[in-house]
Motif scaffolding. Structure first.
Motif, mmCIF file in Angstrom:
data_model
loop_
_atom_site.group_PDB
_atom_site.id
_atom_site.type_symbol
_atom_site.label_atom_id
_atom_site.label_comp_id
_atom_site.label_asym_id
_atom_site.label_seq_id
_atom_site.Cartn_x
_atom_site.Cartn_y
_atom_site.Cartn_z
ATOM 1 N N TYR A 144 -34.660 31.586 -26.365
ATOM 2 C CA TYR A 144 -35.457 32.569 -25.632
ATOM 3 C C TYR A 144 -34.637 33.203 -24.517
ATOM 4 O O TYR A 144 -33.824 32.544 -23.873
ATOM 5 N N PHE A 145 -34.891 34.507 -24.299
ATOM 6 C CA PHE A 145 -34.160 35.263 -23.288
ATOM 7 C C PHE A 145 -35.145 36.215 -22.607
ATOM 8 O O PHE A 145 -35.979 36.824 -23.283
ATOM 9 N N PRO A 146 -35.058 36.355 -21.258
ATOM 10 C CA PRO A 146 -36.016 37.222 -20.559
ATOM 11 C C PRO A 146 -35.898 38.685 -20.993
ATOM 12 O O PRO A 146 -34.789 39.181 -21.179
ATOM 13 N N GLU A 147 -37.056 39.364 -21.126
ATOM 14 C CA GLU A 147 -37.046 40.751 -21.599
ATOM 15 C C GLU A 147 -36.455 41.721 -20.595
ATOM 16 O O GLU A 147 -35.764 42.656 -20.971
ATOM 17 N N GLN A 148 -36.773 41.538 -19.279
ATOM 18 C CA GLN A 148 -36.085 42.361 -18.279
ATOM 19 C C GLN A 148 -35.475 41.400 -17.280
ATOM 20 O O GLN A 148 -36.101 40.424 -16.896
ATOM 21 N N LEU A 149 -34.281 41.722 -16.813
ATOM 22 C CA LEU A 149 -33.667 40.873 -15.804
ATOM 23 C C LEU A 149 -34.030 41.416 -14.425
ATOM 24 O O LEU A 149 -33.911 42.611 -14.175
ATOM 25 N N PRO A 150 -34.516 40.533 -13.540
ATOM 26 C CA PRO A 150 -34.883 40.984 -12.199
ATOM 27 C C PRO A 150 -33.659 41.548 -11.474
ATOM 28 O O PRO A 150 -32.542 41.097 -11.703
ATOM 29 N N VAL A 151 -33.885 42.554 -10.628
ATOM 30 C CA VAL A 151 -32.787 43.098 -9.821
ATOM 31 C C VAL A 151 -33.192 43.028 -8.356
ATOM 32 O O VAL A 151 -34.272 43.485 -7.977
#
Ligand SMILES: *Cc1c(COP(=O)(O)O)cnc(C)c1O
Length: 434
Positions: free
Chosen positions: A30-37
């Protein structure tokens, strides 16, 4: 926040589901859909935060609505209930000591965070969640301690008889309660094969709600970003950011560091410090990854020939190896250099390294440009590897006083043949007895 499978054949899920499942049904990670900035101005304010607030800022975006802030804050507080000293070793080299937790290795952080999350997510379940884990030492002890006493969850650990250190064995086998240790008459690979087969066995899946606790689980992977934020909080230089060397095996830890950097954390280059099982250096040069059969080394928690988190790193860089190679380099350190580093650092600086930290120290020393400061992650306490430390330095490290109680505890382990049918039989019969 949703997580998608890197094999792209399973539907996206939230943090809760990803934690319970471990791996996606299509066997992808699993991988996050958007990466926080986070903006530089916001990151600057992180310097003054306490550990819990820091953890909240960093991790909250990954949990989305899966948990309220108060619960998350409580989990972070328990996860970080140990010191994380940044220690100066030489003019240029600093260590972030990650080994002051209950089992004296950095895996305590991920294991605690995951265990508390899983406990929370299964709080209203009638059915017990069963964590099955095969270990060569460190993972099992961190998972045993992380889950000890967590309601609604039991842990079954398979470890190879005679192949873990005496301290690791005590850590694995003396929890009791919801933790069961199986001493398998075989190798780590046998243990792992038995666990893998169990996850595919329809009868066991019907009898148990099974999950795994290895580093592919997002709840073990993501909190490791905190190490890098803790480096940055304690970083004593203005105007220069650290290079960071990470002792790497399955590459979960360094993948978390790269993720934190992606979100804005000021870190210079990363060094994947590997023992002779290095497959990363060649990959970064050629763009081709060639898995290998691992060979045993002194830094045995890094004896991995096919690092499972590499796919996550590749995803962060949209599969562009050239971009990756700008931020990440691989360095191979032999056992001989590991021993020499342990000896030199002890003689010249009075600092005892464990073999994993020594690999990272040596890799950092080799890569740092003159005058530039850097950090390596000290992932295990030297006392976990007393024979190697003594061989290198002549010093036999002592167990920290808060761990001495371990020596008085009695080992409780079930003996098990290295055979899947025997393991399966045992699993099914203990369910019938209940
Ligand atoms: C597991 C482990 C590593 C490797 O970490 P990865 O996240 O798998 O790269 C390094 N050092 C120690 C002491 C470990 O237990």
């Amino acid at each position: 926040m949703l997580y998608h499978s890197l094999h792209h054949q399973s539907p996206p899920v939230d943090f809760r589901e990803a934690t319970i499942a471990g791996q996606a049904p299509d066997k992808g990670l699993y991988f996050p859909e958007q990466l926080p900035v986070h903006s530089p101005a916001e990151i600057e304010t992180w310097r003054g935060l306490n550990k819990i607030e820091l953890g909240l800022r960093l991790l909250k975006p990954y949990l989305g609505n899966a948990m309220d802030e108060k619960t998350l804050s409580g989990i972070i507080e328990e996860t970080l209930a140990q010191p994380f000293h940044l220690v100066q070793i030489t003019e240029q080299i600093y260590a972030l000591e990650l080994f002051h937790g209950p089992t004296l290795a950095f895996k305590d952080v991920g294991a605690r965070f995951m265990s508390r999350c899983l406990g929370y997510f299964s709080r209203n379940n009638d059915e017990l969640v069963t964590v099955l884990v095969a270990t060569s030492g460190d993972t099992g002890s961190a998972v045993a301690h992380g889950f000890e006493g967590v309601e609604g969850v039991e842990v079954i650990i398979l470890y190879p008889s005679g192949k873990v250190s005496p301290i690791q064995e005590l850590q694995l086998t003396t929890c009791g309660g919801n933790i069961t240790a199986l001493e398998v008459a075989g190798s780590f690979d046998d243990c792992q094969a038995m666990v893998k087969e169990a996850f595919m066995d329809p009868l066991l899946k019907a009898a148990y709600q099974l999950t795994s606790a290895n580093s592919i689980n997002v709840a073990r992977w993501l909190p490791q970003q905190l190490y890098y934020a803790l480096v940055w909080q304690q970083w004593p230089f203005d105007g220069t950011i650290p290079m960071v060397a990470v002792p790497s095996g399955n590459m979960g830890n360094i993948a978390a560091g790269l993720l934190a950097k992606h979100s804005g954390l000021p870190i210079d280059q990363f060094i994947a410090a590997c023992n002779e099982n290095d497959t990363i250096s060649a990959y970064l040069h050629t763009g081709m990854h060639t898995p290998r059969h691992p060979v045993p080394t002194l830094s045995n928690a890094m004896d991995v020939g096919n690092p499972s988190n590499l796919v996550r790193i590749a995803q962060m860089f949209n599969q562009r190896v050239e971009d990756m190679a700008l931020q990440l380099q691989g360095i191979t350190i032999t056992d001989q250099d590991t021993l020499a580093t342990m000896r030199n650092v002890y003689q010249n600086c009075g600092y005892l390294l464990d073999p994993h930290g020594a690999v990272a120290y040596a890799a950092l020393e080799r890569s740092l440009p003159p005058g530039k400061p850097g950090v390596f992650l000290a992932t295990a306490h030297p006392v976990k590897f007393p024979d190697v430390v003594e061989q290198a330095t002549g010093i036999r490290p002592k167990l920290p006083s808060h761990m001495e109680h371990l020596l008085e505890r009695t080992k409780q382990a079930m003996h098990m043949e290295a055979s899947y049918p025997a393991f399966r039989e045992w699993m099914l019969s203990r369910k019938k007895d209940h």
